[in-house]
Write a protein that holds these residues in place. Structure first.
Motif, PDB file in Angstrom:
ATOM      1  N   ILE A   1      -8.754 -24.165 -55.482  1.00  0.00           N
ATOM      2  CA  ILE A   1      -8.314 -23.125 -56.145  1.00  0.00           C
ATOM      3  C   ILE A   1      -8.680 -21.833 -55.776  1.00  0.00           C
ATOM      4  CG2 ILE A   1      -7.945 -21.981 -58.673  1.00  0.00           C
ATOM      5  CD1 ILE A   1      -7.870 -24.905 -59.703  1.00  0.00           C
ATOM      6  N   VAL A   2      -9.905 -21.665 -55.582  1.00  0.00           N
ATOM      7  CA  VAL A   2     -10.650 -20.496 -54.997  1.00  0.00           C
ATOM      8  C   VAL A   2     -10.067 -20.203 -53.684  1.00  0.00           C
ATOM      9  CG1 VAL A   2     -12.978 -19.554 -54.536  1.00  0.00           C
ATOM     10  CG2 VAL A   2     -12.531 -20.568 -56.738  1.00  0.00           C
ATOM     11  N   ALA A   3     -10.171 -21.442 -52.804  1.00  0.00           N
ATOM     12  CA  ALA A   3      -9.677 -20.865 -51.527  1.00  0.00           C
ATOM     13  C   ALA A   3      -8.293 -20.515 -51.349  1.00  0.00           C
ATOM     14  CB  ALA A   3      -9.820 -22.229 -50.511  1.00  0.00           C
TER      15      ALA A   3
ATOM     16  N   LEU B   1     -23.384 -18.192 -53.787  1.00  0.00           N
ATOM     17  CA  LEU B   1     -23.683 -16.739 -54.045  1.00  0.00           C
ATOM     18  C   LEU B   1     -22.578 -15.768 -53.625  1.00  0.00           C
ATOM     19  CD1 LEU B   1     -25.929 -15.007 -55.413  1.00  0.00           C
ATOM     20  CD2 LEU B   1     -26.627 -14.571 -52.881  1.00  0.00           C
ATOM     21  N   PHE B   2     -21.845 -16.073 -52.567  1.00  0.00           N
ATOM     22  CA  PHE B   2     -20.853 -15.294 -52.327  1.00  0.00           C
ATOM     23  C   PHE B   2     -19.551 -15.557 -53.332  1.00  0.00           C
ATOM     24  CE2 PHE B   2     -22.221 -14.734 -47.827  1.00  0.00           C
ATOM     25  CZ  PHE B   2     -22.789 -13.602 -48.044  1.00  0.00           C
ATOM     26  N   ILE B   3     -19.330 -16.888 -53.641  1.00  0.00           N
ATOM     27  CA  ILE B   3     -18.329 -17.381 -54.454  1.00  0.00           C
ATOM     28  C   ILE B   3     -18.557 -16.770 -55.861  1.00  0.00           C
ATOM     29  CG2 ILE B   3     -17.160 -19.233 -55.644  1.00  0.00           C
ATOM     30  CD1 ILE B   3     -17.476 -20.599 -53.090  1.00  0.00           C
ATOM     31  N   LEU B   4     -20.048 -16.578 -56.227  1.00  0.00           N
ATOM     32  CA  LEU B   4     -20.149 -16.036 -57.708  1.00  0.00           C
ATOM     33  C   LEU B   4     -19.888 -14.541 -57.856  1.00  0.00           C
ATOM     34  CD1 LEU B   4     -21.819 -16.427 -60.585  1.00  0.00           C
ATOM     35  CD2 LEU B   4     -23.905 -15.900 -59.119  1.00  0.00           C
ATOM     36  N   VAL B   5     -20.353 -13.898 -56.900  1.00  0.00           N
ATOM     37  CA  VAL B   5     -20.215 -12.350 -57.015  1.00  0.00           C
ATOM     38  C   VAL B   5     -18.458 -11.890 -56.486  1.00  0.00           C
ATOM     39  CG1 VAL B   5     -22.753 -11.670 -56.710  1.00  0.00           C
ATOM     40  CG2 VAL B   5     -21.269 -11.671 -54.684  1.00  0.00           C
ATOM     41  N   GLY B   6     -17.950 -12.699 -55.807  1.00  0.00           N
ATOM     42  CA  GLY B   6     -16.586 -12.544 -55.100  1.00  0.00           C
ATOM     43  C   GLY B   6     -16.756 -11.786 -53.892  1.00  0.00           C
ATOM     44  N   PHE B   7     -17.435 -12.207 -53.008  1.00  0.00           N
ATOM     45  CA  PHE B   7     -17.590 -11.644 -51.841  1.00  0.00           C
ATOM     46  C   PHE B   7     -17.123 -12.575 -50.753  1.00  0.00           C
ATOM     47  CE2 PHE B   7     -20.147  -9.833 -48.082  1.00  0.00           C
ATOM     48  CZ  PHE B   7     -19.450  -8.752 -47.844  1.00  0.00           C
ATOM     49  N   VAL B   8     -16.325 -12.288 -49.891  1.00  0.00           N
ATOM     50  CA  VAL B   8     -15.746 -13.103 -48.754  1.00  0.00           C
ATOM     51  C   VAL B   8     -15.633 -14.740 -49.513  1.00  0.00           C
ATOM     52  CG1 VAL B   8     -16.546 -11.926 -46.712  1.00  0.00           C
ATOM     53  CG2 VAL B   8     -17.999 -13.491 -47.819  1.00  0.00           C
TER      54      VAL B   8
ATOM     55  N   ILE C   1     -22.145 -24.511 -57.535  1.00  0.00           N
ATOM     56  CA  ILE C   1     -22.706 -24.592 -56.105  1.00  0.00           C
ATOM     57  C   ILE C   1     -24.121 -24.154 -56.126  1.00  0.00           C
ATOM     58  CG2 ILE C   1     -22.009 -24.208 -53.834  1.00  0.00           C
ATOM     59  CD1 ILE C   1     -19.247 -24.214 -54.443  1.00  0.00           C
ATOM     60  N   LEU C   2     -24.230 -23.007 -56.782  1.00  0.00           N
ATOM     61  CA  LEU C   2     -25.881 -22.625 -56.538  1.00  0.00           C
ATOM     62  C   LEU C   2     -26.666 -23.627 -57.193  1.00  0.00           C
ATOM     63  CD1 LEU C   2     -26.686 -19.903 -55.153  1.00  0.00           C
ATOM     64  CD2 LEU C   2     -26.419 -18.583 -57.243  1.00  0.00           C
TER      65      LEU C   2
ATOM     66  N   LEU D   1     -13.371 -18.735 -63.777  1.00  0.00           N
ATOM     67  CA  LEU D   1     -13.556 -20.193 -62.944  1.00  0.00           C
ATOM     68  C   LEU D   1     -14.108 -19.935 -61.649  1.00  0.00           C
ATOM     69  CD1 LEU D   1      -9.938 -21.794 -63.426  1.00  0.00           C
ATOM     70  CD2 LEU D   1     -12.143 -22.495 -64.283  1.00  0.00           C
ATOM     71  N   ARG D   2     -13.752 -18.839 -60.902  1.00  0.00           N
ATOM     72  CA  ARG D   2     -14.501 -18.446 -59.804  1.00  0.00           C
ATOM     73  C   ARG D   2     -16.221 -18.558 -59.905  1.00  0.00           C
ATOM     74  NH1 ARG D   2     -14.302 -13.276 -58.749  1.00  0.00           N
ATOM     75  NH2 ARG D   2     -16.349 -13.121 -59.077  1.00  0.00           N
ATOM     76  N   ILE D   3     -16.529 -17.752 -60.798  1.00  0.00           N
ATOM     77  CA  ILE D   3     -17.896 -17.342 -61.188  1.00  0.00           C
ATOM     78  C   ILE D   3     -18.412 -18.639 -61.826  1.00  0.00           C
ATOM     79  CG2 ILE D   3     -19.578 -16.417 -63.207  1.00  0.00           C
ATOM     80  CD1 ILE D   3     -17.740 -14.218 -62.842  1.00  0.00           C
ATOM     81  N   LEU D   4     -17.713 -19.680 -62.425  1.00  0.00           N
ATOM     82  CA  LEU D   4     -18.211 -20.849 -62.646  1.00  0.00           C
ATOM     83  C   LEU D   4     -18.563 -21.895 -61.387  1.00  0.00           C
ATOM     84  CD1 LEU D   4     -19.029 -23.059 -64.866  1.00  0.00           C
ATOM     85  CD2 LEU D   4     -16.528 -23.642 -65.078  1.00  0.00           C
ATOM     86  N   THR D   5     -17.625 -21.726 -60.503  1.00  0.00           N
ATOM     87  CA  THR D   5     -17.769 -22.649 -59.492  1.00  0.00           C
ATOM     88  C   THR D   5     -18.877 -22.139 -58.461  1.00  0.00           C
ATOM     89  OG1 THR D   5     -15.329 -22.658 -59.412  1.00  0.00           O
ATOM     90  CG2 THR D   5     -16.284 -23.068 -57.228  1.00  0.00           C
TER      91      THR D   5
END
Length: 153
Positions: free
Chosen positions: A124-126, A74-81, A29-30, A21-25
């Protein structure tokens, strides 16, 4: 003597459904950011028409929105900050959903629905953060592994 494969310790075996789900988000956005960049005039005209307060600065605002969408996506996609990136994106999506897209819901309902789904995913991600399959977790595990190796030597 037992050999230790560092990659096995740093990368989790099974990514969770939340990671997908985080990667999809991040991908959504990207992709929206690239659409905004390639059709900058469209974003500027939306800002001028729907958010008249920022009509004079529509060019600068459209550039800022595009850059923030690329960086945070990009940051949400890779899971950084991840949490910070999601929190930065929430006001942008709130304006997109409740000020811009709600006015044009009759013309393009899929745009409204996609923005609303993305907004829910951002909340959800936040709330949840990076998850086990992310760059943040990779760095945390690497730092813990380094700390353990320093204590052993």
């Amino acid at each position: 003597m037992k050999t230790i494969n560092i990659a096995d310790k740093l990368i989790p075996n099974k990514p969770t459904s939340y990671s997908f789900l985080r990667i999809l988000t991040g991908i959504i956005i990207l992709l929206r950011a690239f659409i905004f960049i390639f059709v900058t005039a469209n974003l500027q005209s939306i800002i001028k028409a729907d958010i008249t307060v920022f009509a004079e600065n529509s060019s600068a605002l459209s550039t800022i929105i595009s850059i923030l969408n690329i960086a945070c996506g990009l940051f949400i996609l890779v899971g950084f900050v991840t949490r910070i990136s999601a929190i930065i994106q929430i006001p942008i999506l709130l304006v997109a959903v409740f000020i811009v897209n709600i006015k044009h819901i009759g013309e393009n309902p899929t745009e409204f629905i996609l923005s609303l789904i993305t907004l829910v995913l951002l909340f959800i991600v936040a709330y949840k953060g990076s998850g086990p399959f992310s760059a943040d977790e990779y760095f945390r595990r690497g730092a813990a592994l380094d700390k353990n190796n320093e204590g052993n030597s």
